[in-house]
Design a protein around this motif. Structure first.
Motif, mmCIF file in Angstrom:
data_model
loop_
_atom_site.group_PDB
_atom_site.id
_atom_site.type_symbol
_atom_site.label_atom_id
_atom_site.label_comp_id
_atom_site.label_asym_id
_atom_site.label_seq_id
_atom_site.Cartn_x
_atom_site.Cartn_y
_atom_site.Cartn_z
ATOM 1 N N MET A 34 0.812 -1.226 0.000
ATOM 2 C CA MET A 34 0.000 0.000 0.000
ATOM 3 C C MET A 34 0.835 1.260 0.000
ATOM 4 O O MET A 34 1.934 1.313 0.544
ATOM 5 C CB MET A 34 -0.987 0.001 1.163
ATOM 6 C CG MET A 34 -0.461 -0.490 2.467
ATOM 7 S SD MET A 34 -1.824 -0.753 3.611
ATOM 8 C CE MET A 34 -2.204 -2.449 3.270
ATOM 9 N N ASP A 35 0.287 2.269 -0.625
ATOM 10 C CA ASP A 35 0.965 3.564 -0.755
ATOM 11 C C ASP A 35 -0.103 4.646 -0.532
ATOM 12 O O ASP A 35 -1.142 4.653 -1.191
ATOM 13 C CB ASP A 35 1.572 3.674 -2.161
ATOM 14 C CG ASP A 35 2.399 4.933 -2.359
ATOM 15 O OD1 ASP A 35 3.602 4.809 -2.664
ATOM 16 O OD2 ASP A 35 1.833 6.049 -2.218
ATOM 17 N N ILE A 36 0.171 5.519 0.428
ATOM 18 C CA ILE A 36 -0.793 6.575 0.757
ATOM 19 C C ILE A 36 -0.919 7.537 -0.431
ATOM 20 O O ILE A 36 0.084 7.880 -1.063
ATOM 21 C CB ILE A 36 -0.381 7.322 2.041
ATOM 22 C CG1 ILE A 36 -0.306 6.326 3.216
ATOM 23 C CG2 ILE A 36 -1.346 8.465 2.342
ATOM 24 C CD1 ILE A 36 0.136 6.943 4.536
ATOM 25 N N ASP A 37 -2.153 7.929 -0.721
ATOM 26 C CA ASP A 37 -2.398 8.800 -1.874
ATOM 27 C C ASP A 37 -2.032 10.252 -1.563
ATOM 28 O O ASP A 37 -2.374 10.776 -0.495
ATOM 29 C CB ASP A 37 -3.880 8.725 -2.285
ATOM 30 C CG ASP A 37 -4.256 7.313 -2.749
ATOM 31 O OD1 ASP A 37 -3.378 6.618 -3.313
ATOM 32 O OD2 ASP A 37 -5.423 6.911 -2.526
ATOM 33 N N VAL B 127 0.136 16.364 2.125
ATOM 34 C CA VAL B 127 0.026 16.468 3.589
ATOM 35 C C VAL B 127 1.250 17.196 4.133
ATOM 36 O O VAL B 127 1.132 18.154 4.909
ATOM 37 C CB VAL B 127 -0.079 15.067 4.247
ATOM 38 C CG1 VAL B 127 -0.121 15.188 5.771
ATOM 39 C CG2 VAL B 127 -1.289 14.307 3.731
ATOM 40 N N ASN B 128 2.419 16.756 3.719
ATOM 41 C CA ASN B 128 3.657 17.400 4.156
ATOM 42 C C ASN B 128 3.704 18.860 3.721
ATOM 43 O O ASN B 128 4.030 19.750 4.514
ATOM 44 C CB ASN B 128 4.876 16.679 3.565
ATOM 45 C CG ASN B 128 5.261 15.447 4.370
ATOM 46 O OD1 ASN B 128 4.949 15.342 5.550
ATOM 47 N ND2 ASN B 128 5.925 14.510 3.723
ATOM 48 N N ASP B 129 3.393 19.100 2.465
ATOM 49 C CA ASP B 129 3.490 20.455 1.920
ATOM 50 C C ASP B 129 2.505 21.402 2.588
ATOM 51 O O ASP B 129 2.815 22.573 2.840
ATOM 52 C CB ASP B 129 3.253 20.435 0.404
ATOM 53 C CG ASP B 129 4.413 19.752 -0.343
ATOM 54 O OD1 ASP B 129 5.443 19.491 0.316
ATOM 55 O OD2 ASP B 129 4.275 19.469 -1.544
ATOM 56 N N ALA C 285 3.193 16.849 10.925
ATOM 57 C CA ALA C 285 1.818 16.402 10.687
ATOM 58 C C ALA C 285 1.840 15.142 9.820
ATOM 59 O O ALA C 285 1.073 14.198 10.043
ATOM 60 C CB ALA C 285 1.006 17.503 10.007
ATOM 61 N N GLY C 286 2.754 15.130 8.858
ATOM 62 C CA GLY C 286 2.913 13.940 8.009
ATOM 63 C C GLY C 286 3.270 12.713 8.843
ATOM 64 O O GLY C 286 2.694 11.640 8.667
ATOM 65 N N ASP C 287 4.196 12.905 9.774
ATOM 66 C CA ASP C 287 4.586 11.802 10.663
ATOM 67 C C ASP C 287 3.404 11.315 11.499
ATOM 68 O O ASP C 287 3.229 10.117 11.726
ATOM 69 C CB ASP C 287 5.711 12.250 11.602
ATOM 70 C CG ASP C 287 7.064 12.288 10.900
ATOM 71 O OD1 ASP C 287 7.126 11.939 9.705
ATOM 72 O OD2 ASP C 287 8.058 12.674 11.557
ATOM 73 N N GLY D 114 9.107 5.244 3.773
ATOM 74 C CA GLY D 114 8.319 6.425 3.434
ATOM 75 C C GLY D 114 6.858 6.273 3.804
ATOM 76 O O GLY D 114 6.537 5.979 4.954
ATOM 77 N N GLU D 115 5.968 6.455 2.846
ATOM 78 C CA GLU D 115 4.526 6.311 3.097
ATOM 79 C C GLU D 115 4.016 5.041 2.436
ATOM 80 O O GLU D 115 2.880 4.968 1.978
ATOM 81 C CB GLU D 115 3.735 7.542 2.638
ATOM 82 C CG GLU D 115 4.329 8.300 1.475
ATOM 83 C CD GLU D 115 4.175 7.596 0.137
ATOM 84 O OE1 GLU D 115 5.149 6.913 -0.259
ATOM 85 O OE2 GLU D 115 3.112 7.728 -0.493
ATOM 86 N N GLU D 116 4.895 4.042 2.384
ATOM 87 C CA GLU D 116 4.524 2.740 1.827
ATOM 88 C C GLU D 116 4.546 1.671 2.923
ATOM 89 O O GLU D 116 5.482 1.612 3.724
ATOM 90 C CB GLU D 116 5.493 2.375 0.700
ATOM 91 C CG GLU D 116 5.353 3.318 -0.486
ATOM 92 C CD GLU D 116 6.482 3.177 -1.492
ATOM 93 O OE1 GLU D 116 7.093 2.110 -1.554
ATOM 94 O OE2 GLU D 116 6.725 4.174 -2.198
HETATM 95 P P1 GH3 Z 1 0.904 9.255 -4.845
HETATM 96 O O1 GH3 Z 1 -0.543 9.337 -4.644
HETATM 97 O O2 GH3 Z 1 1.288 9.130 -6.267
HETATM 98 O O3 GH3 Z 1 1.530 8.170 -4.023
HETATM 99 O O4 GH3 Z 1 1.508 10.641 -4.344
HETATM 100 P P2 GH3 Z 1 2.440 10.908 -3.123
HETATM 101 O O5 GH3 Z 1 2.495 12.371 -2.898
HETATM 102 O O6 GH3 Z 1 2.030 10.096 -1.954
HETATM 103 O O7 GH3 Z 1 3.803 10.283 -3.633
HETATM 104 P P3 GH3 Z 1 5.277 10.702 -3.560
HETATM 105 O O8 GH3 Z 1 6.065 9.417 -3.631
HETATM 106 O O9 GH3 Z 1 5.557 11.713 -4.597
HETATM 107 O O10 GH3 Z 1 5.490 11.354 -2.146
HETATM 108 C C1 GH3 Z 1 5.723 10.643 -1.019
HETATM 109 C C2 GH3 Z 1 6.108 11.616 0.038
HETATM 110 O O11 GH3 Z 1 6.252 10.992 1.293
HETATM 111 C C3 GH3 Z 1 7.414 12.295 -0.245
HETATM 112 C C4 GH3 Z 1 8.138 12.336 1.091
HETATM 113 O O12 GH3 Z 1 8.477 13.644 1.463
HETATM 114 C C5 GH3 Z 1 7.125 11.812 2.056
HETATM 115 N N1 GH3 Z 1 7.712 11.013 3.106
HETATM 116 C C6 GH3 Z 1 8.480 9.903 2.988
HETATM 117 N N2 GH3 Z 1 8.836 9.455 4.203
HETATM 118 C C7 GH3 Z 1 8.311 10.311 5.122
HETATM 119 C C8 GH3 Z 1 8.344 10.378 6.560
HETATM 120 O O13 GH3 Z 1 8.943 9.551 7.260
HETATM 121 N N3 GH3 Z 1 7.672 11.399 7.152
HETATM 122 C C9 GH3 Z 1 6.982 12.319 6.410
HETATM 123 N N4 GH3 Z 1 6.338 13.286 7.062
HETATM 124 N N5 GH3 Z 1 6.962 12.294 5.071
HETATM 125 C C10 GH3 Z 1 7.600 11.296 4.431
#
Ligand code: GH3
Ligand code: MG
Ligand code: MG
Ligand code: MG
Length: 322
Positions: free
Chosen positions: A198-201, A206-208, A214-216, A241-243
């Motif tokens: 799974m991969d968060i959409d 969220v980060n931006d 907040a992303g964490d 990451g977000e997988e």
């Molecule tokens: P998509 O729907 O295509 O998956 O879009 P997306 O934005 O989720 O995909 P993308 O791979 O472009 O972005 C993933 C982001 O996850 C980029 C990175 O900054 C963020 N990320 C990765 N690991 C972490 C983490 O440990 N904490 C936080 N807050 N962000 C993270």
């Protein structure tokens, strides 16, 4: 996770082990049916330690499995078989590492030698000299405390090596090892295994929009939802990451797909609380499901799951592809 954090903090504070090695007395179990001798030892030890006496070896074995720092065992008793007690204490997992001082009649060479052979840590000749008792007890308790400290530190390190620090889920390394074993068994006609990849959409949004913290927070909440929606035997992991990946031993593609859709709906239905945000954030996830087939490898299985994720993304996200 909180327990782990507290354990880590504790280890950090006591990094040299000094805090727990200094001062505080030990829990001493005296196994002796000679009540006069036992009472004398209690009197001496009592000023510094917490001694308890057991005259019955069966009861002492049970007591010895508790939090005891030292056992003092009379192996020259005619009333019970002290050597047998030592052997039993040594063969029980809970008391195996507890130091033992053997009280022995110096004239009784065979028993003295047998006690040493059974792995007692030190000898106390009878009649017991109080200064010698105190010195030998102190040394053994100090060693035991230090060994406990090292073991706790090692257990903590081992756990950290297989745990994702942010979420407390299994990490990718641990998942890979487990999956390797399961796919191997499945390939030889054993139970099947399925994976949810799974991969968060739009996680970047969220980060931006709300910041990395907040992303964490979202990642941690996501992990909780994941862990509460799978069976105890399933392995929810943070892949990076977000997988995330869930390994589901014994699951068919159909069963795994049902779980995947339950997770997908749970994520979407309940907004994620974020710091400072009055309203929660709606999060969605794309999931690829794959089940093991003949001749499979873990890499191939994960790749099929990943292809599902890719397809889910291209079809508009927030869906399960099997
Ligand atoms: P998509 O729907 O295509 O998956 O879009 P997306 O934005 O989720 O995909 P993308 O791979 O472009 O972005 C993933 C982001 O996850 C980029 C990175 O900054 C963020 N990320 C990765 N690991 C972490 C983490 O440990 N904490 C936080 N807050 N962000 C993270
Ligand atoms: Mg991603
Ligand atoms: Mg991506
Ligand atoms: Mg993503």
């Amino acid at each position: 996770l909180r327990e782990r954090e507290e354990s880590g903090r504790r280890l950090g504070v006591d990094a040299d082990g000094a805090g727990r090695l200094r001062g505080s007395g030990g829990r001493v179990l005296i196994v002796d049916d000679n009540e006069l001798q036992a009472e004398k030892m209690v009197t001496h030890l009592g000023g510094e330690h917490r001694p308890v006496v057991e005259t019955d070896p069966a009861a002492a074995l049970i007591a010895g499995r508790g939090p005891i720092d030292l056992m003092i065992v009379n192996v020259s008793s005619s009333g019970f078989d002290g050597l047998r007690f030592v052997a039993q204490a040594r063969s029980s997992e809970a008391s195996r590492r507890t130091p033992i001082l053997a009280v022995v009649d110096p004239a009784d060479r065979p028993r003295l030698l047998k006690a040493l052979e059974l792995g007692v840590n030190d000898i106390l000749p009878r009649p017991v000299d109080s200064e010698e008792l105190m010195a030998r007890a102190r040394t053994q308790i100090r060693r035991k405390r230090y060994a406990d400290f090292l073991k706790e530190k090692l257990d903590y390190s081992l756990e950290m090596a297989v745990t994702d620090a942010l979420t407390g889920l299994h990490n990718r390394r641990y998942m890979a090892g487990q999956l390797q074993a399961m796919v191997g068994r499945a390939a030889q006609g054993g139970d099947p295994v399925a994976v949810l990849v799974m991969d968060i959409d739009h996680f970047k949004v969220v980060n931006d929009s709300f910041g990395h913290d907040a992303g964490d927070e979202v990642l941690r909440e996501f992990a909780v939802r994941l862990a509460t929606n799978v069976r105890a035997i399933d392995l929810p992991c943070r892949f990076g990451g977000e997988e995330f990946v869930v390994v589901m031993p014994g699951a068919t593609l159909e069963a795994a797909s049902r779980v995947a859709d339950r997770i997908r709906r749970d994520i979407e239905a309940q907004p994620f609380p974020i710091m400072g945000g009055a309203e929660g954030l709606t999060i969605t996830v794309s999931i690829g499901v794959a089940a093991s087939i003949a001749g499979d490898t873990p890499e191939a299985l994960l790749k099929r799951g990943d292809e599902g994720v890719y397809e889910a993304k291209s079809q508009g996200r927030n869906q399960v592809i099997s």
